[in-house]
Enzyme design. Sequence first.
Site, short mmCIF file in Angstrom:
data_model
loop_
_atom_site.label_atom_id
_atom_site.label_comp_id
_atom_site.label_asym_id
_atom_site.label_seq_id
_atom_site.Cartn_x
_atom_site.Cartn_y
_atom_site.Cartn_z
N LYS A 54 51.60 22.22 20.90
CA LYS A 54 52.07 21.25 21.89
C LYS A 54 52.20 21.81 23.12
O LYS A 54 51.68 21.36 24.31
CB LYS A 54 53.31 20.60 21.51
N GLN A 98 61.22 17.70 17.82
CA GLN A 98 60.24 17.80 16.46
C GLN A 98 61.07 17.65 15.40
O GLN A 98 61.78 18.00 15.14
CB GLN A 98 59.86 19.22 16.74
N ASP A 121 57.42 10.15 21.94
CA ASP A 121 56.91 9.83 20.41
C ASP A 121 57.01 8.45 20.13
O ASP A 121 56.38 8.18 19.23
CB ASP A 121 57.96 10.76 19.71
N1 LIG Z 1 58.46 14.49 17.08
C1 LIG Z 1 57.30 14.64 16.13
N2 LIG Z 1 57.59 15.44 14.90
C2 LIG Z 1 56.26 15.21 13.97
C3 LIG Z 1 55.35 14.53 14.50
C4 LIG Z 1 55.27 13.68 15.68
O1 LIG Z 1 54.35 12.82 16.14
N3 LIG Z 1 56.35 13.76 16.58
N4 LIG Z 1 54.20 14.60 13.77
C5 LIG Z 1 54.02 15.43 12.57
C6 LIG Z 1 53.65 16.73 13.00
N5 LIG Z 1 52.65 16.79 14.08
C7 LIG Z 1 53.00 16.95 15.44
O2 LIG Z 1 54.25 16.99 15.63
C8 LIG Z 1 51.22 17.30 14.02
C9 LIG Z 1 50.68 17.37 12.63
C10 LIG Z 1 49.34 17.72 12.24
C11 LIG Z 1 48.77 17.90 13.47
C12 LIG Z 1 47.17 18.64 13.20
O3 LIG Z 1 46.31 18.71 14.06
N6 LIG Z 1 46.70 19.06 11.84
C13 LIG Z 1 45.39 19.52 11.73
C14 LIG Z 1 45.77 20.63 10.37
C15 LIG Z 1 46.45 21.40 10.82
C16 LIG Z 1 46.94 22.72 9.70
O4 LIG Z 1 45.90 23.62 9.53
O5 LIG Z 1 47.94 22.52 9.16
C17 LIG Z 1 44.38 18.59 11.34
O6 LIG Z 1 44.79 17.49 10.53
O7 LIG Z 1 43.34 18.73 11.60
C18 LIG Z 1 49.13 18.05 14.60
C19 LIG Z 1 50.51 17.58 14.93
C20 LIG Z 1 55.46 15.88 12.01
N7 LIG Z 1 56.62 15.89 12.77
#
Ligand SMILES: Nc1nc2c(c(=O)[nH]1)N[C@@H](CN(C=O)c1ccc(C(=O)N[C@@H](CCC(=O)O)C(=O)O)cc1)CN2
Length: 300
Positions: A54, A98, A121
């Site tokens: 981020k 987060q 968020d």
């Molecule tokens: N305050 C927040 N906490 C969390 C959120 C949120 O939106 N706000 N969401 C999730 C975690 N998250 C962002 O925070 C997030 C999860 C996954 C990805 C992502 O790009 N995933 C990749 C794979 C990543 C890997 O290899 O492990 C994909 O799907 O291609 C981005 C952001 C929980 N907490």
Amino acid sequence: MTATVIDGKAFAAKVREQVAEHVARLKEENGITPGLAVVLVGEDPASQVYVRSKGKQTVEVGMNSFEHKLDVDTSEEDLLALLDELNADPAVHGILVQLPLPGHLNEDLVINRIDPAKDVDGFHISNVGLLGTGQKSMVPCTPLGCLMMLRDHHGSLSGLNAVVVGRSNIVGKPMANLLLRDSCTVTIAHSRTKEIEALCKTADIVVAAVGRPEMVTGDWIKPGATVIDVGINRIDAPEKGEGKTRLVGDCHYESCAEVAGAITPVPGGVGPMTIACLLANTLTACCRANDLAEPEGLTA
Ligand SMILES: Nc1nc2c(c(=O)[nH]1)N[C@@H](CN(C=O)c1ccc(C(=O)N[C@@H](CCC(=O)O)C(=O)O)cc1)CN2
């Protein structure tokens, strides 16, 4: 049928490009630089990766990034005091904490301390209520990303049958509200839903957000339907060698892709859109704070 793959990684890159262009204009024409503050409590490895990502992407689109990394045993009082400071800071247009938080911290209390106008968020109870009643709000990033991909693929969503599998506050419920706002006929399915397979088979759009690896299989999907897979599950992959793992979604990709008209992969589907939409939300919050026109196509 072999489904069209909806490439979330490429889509997210386009969203970031649009955000960067708008940020450059804001700086040049208004002398304003949007700022995003990210608060991480503890050292959860996945959360550390997401927070790093981020911060990096925030800087790449030309915004200011403020990272606050707190000890795992930070008291609620100290965390709330930091949020009060960020709420009052005019250089900060977006704030996020987060998740998940360490167990001793009350998630609802913490999230509801964020100024709703800076709640990028979209988890604050005021934003939840505004979205639920169809009013202007900050919209949670993952459902916003899903909506953008669906609108891009279908054009209008009006009249389509959508089944959202999962009823979480972060994805399932806001996703259902967004689809309803775009005039879909929406059903939320969950662990107690009867005949869930047959229900999903009626849907033009299936959004899977249950956190159960590969639960939705091809025989649940209506031929030609669009499948949006929100799940990110790490499972053992002995075929790759001892102790190896791989990421899978909540949908069984191969069988769903044989039947669906379009599908998002995991990884590279919904995940990358989450952070791109966080940047879009920060830009939106900054424009609203300064009474400027909101970026077109980057909000719900
Ligand atoms: N305050 C927040 N906490 C969390 C959120 C949120 O939106 N706000 N969401 C999730 C975690 N998250 C962002 O925070 C997030 C999860 C996954 C990805 C992502 O790009 N995933 C990749 C794979 C990543 C890997 O290899 O492990 C994909 O799907 O291609 C981005 C952001 C929980 N907490």
